[in-house]
Design a protein around this motif. Structure first.
Motif, PDB file in Angstrom:
ATOM      1  N   GLY A   1     -11.332 -17.976 -78.653  1.00  0.00           N
ATOM      2  CA  GLY A   1     -12.559 -17.451 -78.091  1.00  0.00           C
ATOM      3  C   GLY A   1     -12.406 -17.145 -76.627  1.00  0.00           C
ATOM      4  O   GLY A   1     -11.495 -17.587 -75.972  1.00  0.00           O
ATOM      5  N   ASN A   2     -13.323 -16.418 -76.086  1.00  0.00           N
ATOM      6  CA  ASN A   2     -13.290 -16.041 -74.675  1.00  0.00           C
ATOM      7  C   ASN A   2     -14.600 -16.458 -74.051  1.00  0.00           C
ATOM      8  O   ASN A   2     -15.647 -15.877 -74.296  1.00  0.00           O
ATOM      9  CB  ASN A   2     -13.064 -14.532 -74.531  1.00  0.00           C
ATOM     10  CG  ASN A   2     -12.937 -14.144 -73.076  1.00  0.00           C
ATOM     11  OD1 ASN A   2     -12.780 -15.012 -72.234  1.00  0.00           O
ATOM     12  ND2 ASN A   2     -13.004 -12.866 -72.786  1.00  0.00           N
ATOM     13  N   THR A   3     -14.548 -17.495 -73.245  1.00  0.00           N
ATOM     14  CA  THR A   3     -15.753 -17.983 -72.579  1.00  0.00           C
ATOM     15  C   THR A   3     -15.884 -17.444 -71.171  1.00  0.00           C
ATOM     16  O   THR A   3     -16.742 -17.865 -70.431  1.00  0.00           O
ATOM     17  CB  THR A   3     -15.717 -19.521 -72.521  1.00  0.00           C
ATOM     18  OG1 THR A   3     -14.527 -19.914 -71.774  1.00  0.00           O
ATOM     19  CG2 THR A   3     -15.654 -20.127 -73.902  1.00  0.00           C
ATOM     20  N   SER A   4     -14.970 -16.526 -70.804  1.00  0.00           N
ATOM     21  CA  SER A   4     -15.037 -15.936 -69.463  1.00  0.00           C
ATOM     22  C   SER A   4     -16.311 -15.135 -69.323  1.00  0.00           C
ATOM     23  O   SER A   4     -16.764 -14.467 -70.229  1.00  0.00           O
ATOM     24  CB  SER A   4     -13.818 -15.041 -69.222  1.00  0.00           C
ATOM     25  OG  SER A   4     -13.975 -14.341 -68.022  1.00  0.00           O
ATOM     26  N   PRO A   5     -16.951 -15.177 -68.154  1.00  0.00           N
ATOM     27  CA  PRO A   5     -18.160 -14.396 -67.950  1.00  0.00           C
ATOM     28  C   PRO A   5     -17.921 -12.907 -67.985  1.00  0.00           C
ATOM     29  O   PRO A   5     -18.865 -12.122 -68.016  1.00  0.00           O
ATOM     30  CB  PRO A   5     -18.626 -14.825 -66.549  1.00  0.00           C
ATOM     31  CG  PRO A   5     -17.405 -15.351 -65.883  1.00  0.00           C
ATOM     32  CD  PRO A   5     -16.582 -15.944 -66.959  1.00  0.00           C
ATOM     33  N   GLN A   6     -16.653 -12.488 -67.952  1.00  0.00           N
ATOM     34  CA  GLN A   6     -16.373 -11.072 -67.969  1.00  0.00           C
ATOM     35  C   GLN A   6     -16.446 -10.486 -69.357  1.00  0.00           C
ATOM     36  O   GLN A   6     -16.392  -9.290 -69.532  1.00  0.00           O
ATOM     37  CB  GLN A   6     -14.975 -10.813 -67.391  1.00  0.00           C
ATOM     38  CG  GLN A   6     -14.816 -11.324 -65.990  1.00  0.00           C
ATOM     39  CD  GLN A   6     -13.466 -10.975 -65.438  1.00  0.00           C
ATOM     40  OE1 GLN A   6     -13.131  -9.824 -65.319  1.00  0.00           O
ATOM     41  NE2 GLN A   6     -12.696 -11.948 -65.099  1.00  0.00           N
ATOM     42  N   SER A   7     -16.478 -11.303 -70.356  1.00  0.00           N
ATOM     43  CA  SER A   7     -16.446 -10.781 -71.718  1.00  0.00           C
ATOM     44  C   SER A   7     -17.657 -11.283 -72.471  1.00  0.00           C
ATOM     45  O   SER A   7     -17.889 -12.464 -72.614  1.00  0.00           O
ATOM     46  CB  SER A   7     -15.148 -11.220 -72.424  1.00  0.00           C
ATOM     47  OG  SER A   7     -15.163 -10.799 -73.761  1.00  0.00           O
ATOM     48  N   GLY A   8     -18.410 -10.344 -73.009  1.00  0.00           N
ATOM     49  CA  GLY A   8     -19.562 -10.732 -73.794  1.00  0.00           C
ATOM     50  C   GLY A   8     -19.254 -10.791 -75.261  1.00  0.00           C
ATOM     51  O   GLY A   8     -20.133 -11.071 -76.072  1.00  0.00           O
ATOM     52  N   GLU A   9     -17.977 -10.535 -75.650  1.00  0.00           N
ATOM     53  CA  GLU A   9     -17.615 -10.535 -77.050  1.00  0.00           C
ATOM     54  C   GLU A   9     -17.120 -11.916 -77.447  1.00  0.00           C
ATOM     55  O   GLU A   9     -16.506 -12.624 -76.680  1.00  0.00           O
ATOM     56  CB  GLU A   9     -16.509  -9.495 -77.307  1.00  0.00           C
ATOM     57  CG  GLU A   9     -16.913  -8.103 -76.847  1.00  0.00           C
ATOM     58  CD  GLU A   9     -15.785  -7.103 -77.052  1.00  0.00           C
ATOM     59  OE1 GLU A   9     -15.037  -7.267 -78.030  1.00  0.00           O
ATOM     60  OE2 GLU A   9     -15.654  -6.179 -76.259  1.00  0.00           O
TER      61      GLU A   9
ATOM     62  N   PRO B   1     -11.758  -5.757 -59.935  1.00  0.00           N
ATOM     63  CA  PRO B   1     -13.131  -5.328 -60.204  1.00  0.00           C
ATOM     64  C   PRO B   1     -13.466  -5.453 -61.681  1.00  0.00           C
ATOM     65  O   PRO B   1     -12.581  -5.429 -62.542  1.00  0.00           O
ATOM     66  CB  PRO B   1     -13.124  -3.865 -59.761  1.00  0.00           C
ATOM     67  CG  PRO B   1     -11.720  -3.423 -59.897  1.00  0.00           C
ATOM     68  CD  PRO B   1     -10.872  -4.615 -59.641  1.00  0.00           C
ATOM     69  N   MET B   2     -14.734  -5.587 -61.989  1.00  0.00           N
ATOM     70  CA  MET B   2     -15.171  -5.869 -63.349  1.00  0.00           C
ATOM     71  C   MET B   2     -15.655  -4.625 -64.090  1.00  0.00           C
ATOM     72  O   MET B   2     -15.635  -4.586 -65.318  1.00  0.00           O
ATOM     73  CB  MET B   2     -16.296  -6.905 -63.319  1.00  0.00           C
ATOM     74  CG  MET B   2     -15.904  -8.218 -62.679  1.00  0.00           C
ATOM     75  SD  MET B   2     -17.293  -9.344 -62.446  1.00  0.00           S
ATOM     76  CE  MET B   2     -17.899  -9.500 -64.105  1.00  0.00           C
ATOM     77  N   ASN B   3     -16.091  -3.604 -63.366  1.00  0.00           N
ATOM     78  CA  ASN B   3     -16.704  -2.435 -64.017  1.00  0.00           C
ATOM     79  C   ASN B   3     -15.654  -1.366 -64.310  1.00  0.00           C
ATOM     80  O   ASN B   3     -15.469  -0.422 -63.553  1.00  0.00           O
ATOM     81  CB  ASN B   3     -17.808  -1.862 -63.130  1.00  0.00           C
ATOM     82  CG  ASN B   3     -17.292  -1.568 -61.728  1.00  0.00           C
ATOM     83  OD1 ASN B   3     -16.265  -2.093 -61.326  1.00  0.00           O
ATOM     84  ND2 ASN B   3     -18.008  -0.733 -61.008  1.00  0.00           N
ATOM     85  N   PHE B   4     -14.924  -1.535 -65.401  1.00  0.00           N
ATOM     86  CA  PHE B   4     -14.003  -0.504 -65.854  1.00  0.00           C
ATOM     87  C   PHE B   4     -13.951  -0.562 -67.365  1.00  0.00           C
ATOM     88  O   PHE B   4     -14.393  -1.518 -68.000  1.00  0.00           O
ATOM     89  CB  PHE B   4     -12.605  -0.695 -65.246  1.00  0.00           C
ATOM     90  CG  PHE B   4     -11.826  -1.824 -65.863  1.00  0.00           C
ATOM     91  CD1 PHE B   4     -10.854  -1.580 -66.820  1.00  0.00           C
ATOM     92  CD2 PHE B   4     -12.051  -3.140 -65.481  1.00  0.00           C
ATOM     93  CE1 PHE B   4     -10.141  -2.610 -67.391  1.00  0.00           C
ATOM     94  CE2 PHE B   4     -11.335  -4.172 -66.038  1.00  0.00           C
ATOM     95  CZ  PHE B   4     -10.380  -3.911 -66.994  1.00  0.00           C
ATOM     96  N   CYS B   5     -13.377   0.468 -67.977  1.00  0.00           N
ATOM     97  CA  CYS B   5     -13.337   0.576 -69.439  1.00  0.00           C
ATOM     98  C   CYS B   5     -12.374  -0.451 -70.003  1.00  0.00           C
ATOM     99  O   CYS B   5     -11.190  -0.432 -69.694  1.00  0.00           O
ATOM    100  CB  CYS B   5     -12.911   1.980 -69.849  1.00  0.00           C
ATOM    101  SG  CYS B   5     -12.818   2.231 -71.627  1.00  0.00           S
ATOM    102  N   SER B   6     -12.857  -1.366 -70.844  1.00  0.00           N
ATOM    103  CA  SER B   6     -12.005  -2.428 -71.387  1.00  0.00           C
ATOM    104  C   SER B   6     -11.112  -1.950 -72.514  1.00  0.00           C
ATOM    105  O   SER B   6     -10.237  -2.689 -72.955  1.00  0.00           O
ATOM    106  CB  SER B   6     -12.875  -3.592 -71.875  1.00  0.00           C
ATOM    107  OG  SER B   6     -13.742  -3.146 -72.907  1.00  0.00           O
TER     108      SER B   6
END
Length: 764
Positions: free
Chosen positions: A248-256, A202-207
């Protein structure tokens, strides 16, 4: 909004819920998770995990390794919905990650080799281990909820359930897919994704869950810090990927834009990879009393295949996950050789050896697990992926896995009985793998050039030392000793004169086995033809319409597939090792072999003395081999695999109806079958005759034959075949067109069959 429950009520309530039947238990837990606060769920979380995996006294736990779609479809679907990556349980594991609570596991509950690895202090586990200040040794592991569940999930596969539970034994013997295997595949596919831009659920958890915890540290206990992946020096500045810390992180899960956000999501993939590889591939096969189950070996194969998928897309991934993709395959390479060799050394010599063979072949064929193969498999296109030059490095690093394991398997294949189709198919898989275009040429070239100087190590001696150190038993490791230059000056090669002679001798054995099968086919066809002539044309016609098959006809159907499979094996091995096929005897038809009359001494031979005690001095290896070759499994026709001309759901439904009738009216059915009047004759025409069911099972490395007496019984399986359904449809159509009603035609068909059975009963 969650409503708090009093602690005393919660403790008693959770114990009562965990004792409920599975479906009710899951429903009550889902309601409980909605009512309880996060703190209350943390208190009961370890109890639920222990119940799931059988750490509360019930070794089966919730039956994850014994539940299949075939034996319990409703339970299978419910468990998959609850434990899936988008299920309630995984949501709870991630919901509790926002808290600072850790769960401790005593390392004495972990496998011995895994404990030894922890004592060495690997960097990945540095922020998980707790050190005893008195003994200065690792005492416990502190894990968050996701790690706590995933570690227990991985450890659950090591429990020898197949030695204590009949259902687990059945899954161990057959190629059934349990819910545990399905969840393993789902977890690996999710947390080790093939596509670089795949979303990890799941994607909605504290990173920031891996940030340092604000709690006082114990003496000599490592501080909780962010995990950093330890990479080989070749990956830190090379390969055009840049520094791992700056990736870099181009994954859609990370906006940073930085790597910290990617690592916040990547730690789950890292944990899954390390737990599965470090625990499963350190299974101490040589020291354990029980042989691992077949479903465990199939689980390891699933892991290997997914890691190939995961690693093969490293060049397409420009996120922080790229570093983990690169290092994943090297983690497996350090363990897989010793693991497979130990399995082969202890595995029984029967058709179940195929699970070990498939594991090995999955590892040595990484080119089969890429995006192109996946797309063609999805479209249903038969696609044989080429061996690109990008895999040359893998073949060089793993050359010993190709060559030595092949040589280790050869003596075992020489002893297999190729009148059994599954054994012939195993050989076909081996021959087909090594006959792929370009593979043999690469193996010959790399074996000639490197000759043991580098197999991913600096020298053969270093490889032996590393493997011996990881095994902690170099003196007892026969396969390591074979490659130790101090023991043997000549390292064996796959493409050598000695191996050429062995392959030539083996091909002659296969050719002889093929000729023997052809003789058996001819003899069996004669027996079937003679019996059909004696039964008459009408009886054979009705048996054909009903789709009835005798045991001899089923045996003939299986035997008829073997000669062509063995011929393809011979052709493939001849091409691989450049053997002249003309020197082998491959007759398509053979005359009946004339046997010498047995001497009186042989005819009157008895293995028992005057006191009726077995005299082992009279039992020779030849007698034992003859006896073993005559032992064949006998299966209830109702339990045979579903054929292509049968409808699977209907066959299963008819089987359940038959079982219900046989259980409810068992005495009446047996009484009718035993009667000597006309009713008994009619019953013997309709019912299945009593028989002795025989089958083989693996237990503690030995193959034993088991028997079960089956009484007279009803078998409705014939109604599920397509020809019989077409006959019923024609009867309905005939009644609709010519008799004024479709059911009139069905009634006429039933009367016809009843008349036939009554006539055959009278004639018998």
């Amino acid at each position: 909004m969650a409503h708090s429950m009093p602690p005393e009520n919660l403790n008693s309530h959770i114990l009562a819920v965990l004792n409920l039947p599975l479906i009710d238990k899951i429903q009550q837990l889902e309601l409980l998770f909605e009512r309880c606060t996060v703190r209350q769920i943390q208190e009961i979380f370890p109890l639920i995990v222990h119940s799931i995996f059988g750490l509360n006294g019930n070794i089966l736990g919730w039956g994850l390794r014994t539940t299949t779609m075939e034996n319990a479809p409703h339970y299978f679907t419910t468990l998959q919905r609850f434990f899936g990556v988008r299920g309630v349980w995984m949501h709870i594991c991630h919901r509790l990650l926002n808290e600072t609570t850790k769960f401790d596991i005593d390392i004495n509950l972990l496998p011995r080799k895994f404990i030894a690895m922890l004592q060495a202090g690997p960097m990945f586990y540095a922020d998980l281990i707790n050190i005893d200040p008195l003994r200065h040794q690792v005492s416990t592991l502190s894990l968050n909820t996701f790690e706590f569940y995933m570690l227990h999930f991985v450890l659950y596969a090591l429990q020898p359930l197949h030695t204590v539970n009949p259902i687990a034994m059945q899954i161990h013997s057959e190629r059934s897919t349990s819910i545990y295997q399905r969840l393993t595949s789902e977890y690996l596919d999710n947390f080790l994704p093939q596509l670089p831009d795949a979303a990890i659920e799941p994607m909605n958890f504290c990173s920031s869950v891996k940030a340092p915890q604000q709690i006082p540290a114990q003496a000599l206990q490592p501080q909780r810090q962010l995990r950093y992946l330890k990479l080989p020096s070749s990956y830190r500045n090379g390969n055009g990927q840049g520094s791992v810390m700056n990736a870099g992180n181009t994954s859609p899960q990370s906006g940073e834009s930085g790597g910290a956000g990617g690592r916040g999501y990547m730690w789950r993939s890292e944990s899954v990879l390390y737990f599965f590889v470090d625990i499963w591939l350190r299974y101490d096969i040589e020291m354990e009393h029980h042989l691992p189950s077949s479903d465990f070996v199939r689980g390891v194969r699933t892991l290997i295949k997914q890691i190939h998928f995961f690693a093969n897309t490293a060049r397409l991934d420009h996120s922080s996950m790229c570093a983990l993709r690169k290092v994943s395959l090297s983690m497996v390479k350090a363990r897989i050789y010793a693991f497979i060799c130990s399995l082969i050394d202890r595995w029984p010599l029967d058709s179940s050896l195929g699970v070990v063979l498939e594991l090995w072949m999955s590892y040595i064929q990484p080119w089969r697990y890429n995006l192109t193969s996946t797309e063609n498999r999805t479209l249903g296109v038969q696609y044989e992926p080429p061996i690109g030059t990008c895999f040359d490095g893998f073949i060089i690093d793993n050359l010993i896995v190709y060559t030595h394991i092949f040589m280790q398997l050869m003596p075992r294949f020489e002893r297999l009985d190729y009148s059994v189709y599954r054994n012939a198919y195993m050989l076909h898989r081996l021959a087909k793998t090594f006959s792929q275009p370009g593979l043999v040429e690469r193996l010959q070239r790399f074996e000639r050039l490197h000759s043991g100087n580098t197999y991913g190590f600096d020298s053969p001696q270093r490889q032996v030392n590393v493997l011996n150190k990881s095994h902690n038993s170099s003196a007892n490791s026969s396969y390591n000793a074979q490659w130790n230059p101090l023991v043997s000056n000549n390292i064996p090669k796959l493409f050598s004169d000695q191996m050429y002679e062995q392959i030539q001798s083996f091909l002659f054995i296969i050719s002889m086995a093929r000729n023997s099968v052809l003789s058996d086919i001819s003899a069996l066809r004669r027996e079937i033809s003679e019996r059909q002539r004696s039964e008459g044309y009408i009886r054979n016609l009705f048996k054909k319409l009903l789709g009835e098959c005798t045991q001899d006809e089923l045996t003939l159907r299986e035997l008829s597939r073997i000669p062509e499979v063995l011929r393809q094996c011979i052709d493939s091995l001849c091409r691989t090792f450049n053997v002249d096929a003309g020197s082998l005897s491959m007759h398509e038809t053979l005359p009946a072999e004339s046997s010498l009359p047995a001497s009186p001494s042989v005819q009157n031979l008895s293995f028992f003395d005057s006191n009726d005690c077995l005299d082992l001095s009279k039992v020779t290896p030849h007698h034992m081999s003859l006896n073993a070759s005559n032992m064949q499994p006998t299966v209830d026709p109702a339990l045979l695999p579903i054929q292509s001309n049968e409808i699977k759901p209907l066959i299963r439904l008819l089987h359940q109806v038959s079982e219900s009738i046989n259980k409810k009216y068992a005495r009446k059915i047996q009484g009718c079958y035993a009667r000597q009047d006309y009713v008994g004759k009619l019953s013997r025409q309709v019912l299945s005759a009593p028989m002795t069911e025989k089958w083989f099972e693996n237990f503690e490395g030995n193959v034993d034959m088991f028997e079960k007496q089956l009484p007279a019984r009803i078998n409705l399986r014939g109604l599920g075949s397509i020809p019989n359904l077409l006959l019923i449809a024609l009867a309905l159509l005939f009644g609709h067109l010519f008799c004024g009603g479709a059911f009139v035609g069905l009634l006429l068909l039933c009367l016809l069959f009843v008349s036939y059975f009554m006539l055959m009963a009278a004639l018998s």
